[in-house]
Write an enzyme that holds these catalytic residues in place. Structure first.
Site, PDB file in Angstrom:
ATOM      1  N   PRO A   2     -50.194  -9.380 -12.770  1.00  0.00           N
ATOM      2  CA  PRO A   2     -49.686  -8.358 -13.665  1.00  0.00           C
ATOM      3  C   PRO A   2     -50.372  -7.979 -14.945  1.00  0.00           C
ATOM      4  CG  PRO A   2     -48.452 -10.339 -13.915  1.00  0.00           C
ATOM      5  CD  PRO A   2     -49.579 -10.622 -13.012  1.00  0.00           C
ATOM      6  N   GLU A   3     -51.521  -8.248 -15.298  1.00  0.00           N
ATOM      7  CA  GLU A   3     -51.985  -7.699 -16.569  1.00  0.00           C
ATOM      8  C   GLU A   3     -52.758  -6.396 -16.349  1.00  0.00           C
ATOM      9  OE1 GLU A   3     -53.426 -10.627 -19.393  1.00  0.00           O
ATOM     10  OE2 GLU A   3     -52.441 -12.203 -18.266  1.00  0.00           O
ATOM     11  N   LYS A  59     -49.159  -2.102 -18.486  1.00  0.00           N
ATOM     12  CA  LYS A  59     -49.034  -2.819 -17.214  1.00  0.00           C
ATOM     13  C   LYS A  59     -48.150  -2.056 -16.240  1.00  0.00           C
ATOM     14  CE  LYS A  59     -49.102  -7.060 -19.943  1.00  0.00           C
ATOM     15  NZ  LYS A  59     -48.297  -8.208 -20.405  1.00  0.00           N
ATOM     16  N   ARG A 271     -45.002 -19.827 -24.187  1.00  0.00           N
ATOM     17  CA  ARG A 271     -46.063 -19.543 -23.219  1.00  0.00           C
ATOM     18  C   ARG A 271     -47.257 -20.438 -23.532  1.00  0.00           C
ATOM     19  NH1 ARG A 271     -45.505 -14.361 -21.309  1.00  0.00           N
ATOM     20  NH2 ARG A 271     -46.480 -15.256 -19.469  1.00  0.00           N
TER      21      ARG A 271
END
Length: 295
Positions: A2-3, A59, A271
């Site tokens: 997903p980036e 994104k 994260r």
DNA sequence: CACCATGTTCCTTG
DNA sequence: CCAAGGAACATGGT
């Protein structure tokens, strides 16, 4: 996947396959991914609609649709979450386990699959309004970026994930960009010097551009046999593209490619962040001495 | 069982 | 209103 770079590569692959296709039928297997659109609205708006364009924004994937009856173009907004995939395949091809949405094109079909169902494919396009500039576009200016960063005390790594400051950087490329710029992920955003802002601005663009370039050279084909849909973590191995393209992310304890110091891992805003404590010293400036070591 | 995972949003708390 | 921290979402892999 997903980036920004993964989405960009995906859009380039997908665009010619969906361009001018008419959606004959929709099938929603997991209603949460189309929220807040309801299943009834989804079906009503999309059935018979023609896809007249597909672009990437941050994104997000943005599909432009010409409705069956209406005159007004509709936007369908996709996001892959952590584990989403989108592809077009022949209808005889077996579907993966966690299909969220299907569009019947006739001979083939569009498949949105996402085993964690964190992604979206919705008629609600409000998320786009909150996005900051495209990092690879000319609207992304170092001066603006620097001014925006001045507002926050929070660590620069955390602010790189803020999509309203710059759209498309995620957890992997945030670490990569800071490594490339030689800036500590812990440095409070407002403490970056003008030079550091320029270095980071440049590093973000370089890291994303490199990833798009490399991703574009990898075959995206849904080769028979494998379930392999993407260049990402090649199904059959092939020396793992994923590992070799990243310089710090997921390299905990491995020697820094620049100076040999073991890469550290810390947690910021829940994260993981990876960085070289030598090349990315908070005090900045001093870090240059390098004893290059063979990795 | 424990911890980790490319993302976003919602809910607190200050 | 804003900044910041954490849980939640859902399904795995190790």
């Amino acid at each position: 996947m997903p980036e920004l770079p993964e989405v960009e590569v995906l859009v380039r692959y997908l665009q010619p396959l969906v361009q001018d296709k008419t959606i004959r039928r929709t099938e929603v297997r997991r209603a949460r991914v189309i929220a807040p659109t309801t299943e009834a609205d989804f079906e009503k708006e999309l059935t018979g609609a023609k896809i007249i364009g597909l672009i990437r924004r941050g994104k997000y994937l943005v599909f432009a649709l010409k409705p069956a009856r209406g005159r007004q173009t509709k936007l369908l907004v996709g996001h892959l979450g952590m584990t989403g995939r989108m592809f077009v395949a022949w209808k005889k091809t077996a579907l993966p386990k966690h299909v969220a949405v299907l569009f019947d094109f006739g001979k083939d079909r569009f498949v949105y699959e996402d085993f964690r169902y964190f992604g979206r494919l919705t008629l609600d396009h409000s998320a786009l309004d909150k996005l900051g500039p495209e990092p690879l576009g000319k609207e992304f200016k170092a001066a603006d970026f620097g001014r925006a960063l001045k507002r926050f005390n929070q660590a620069i790594k955390v602010k790189l994930l803020d999509q309203s400051l710059v759209a498309g950087v995620g957890n992997i490329y945030a670490s990569e960009a800071l490594f490339r710029a030689g800036i500590s992920p812990k440095l409070p955003a407002r403490r970056l010097t003008d030079q550091q802002v320029r270095d980071l601005w440049k590093a973000i663009r370089a890291v994303l551009n490199d990833a798009v370039r490399r991703g574009s050279t990898i075959p995206l084909s849904f080769s028979e046999g494998t379930d392999g849909l993407f260049y990402f973590g090649s199904p059959e191995g092939s020396a793992n593209f994923y590992e070799e393209r990243l310089k710090v992310y997921d390299r905990y304890h491995q020697p820094c490619l620049r100076c040999g110091t073991p890469i550290e891992r810390i947690v910021q805003a829940a994260r993981s962040t990876f960085f070289c404590p030598h090349c990315q010293n908070v005090k900045g400036a001093a870090a240059k001495p390098r004893r290059n070591k063979k990795a």
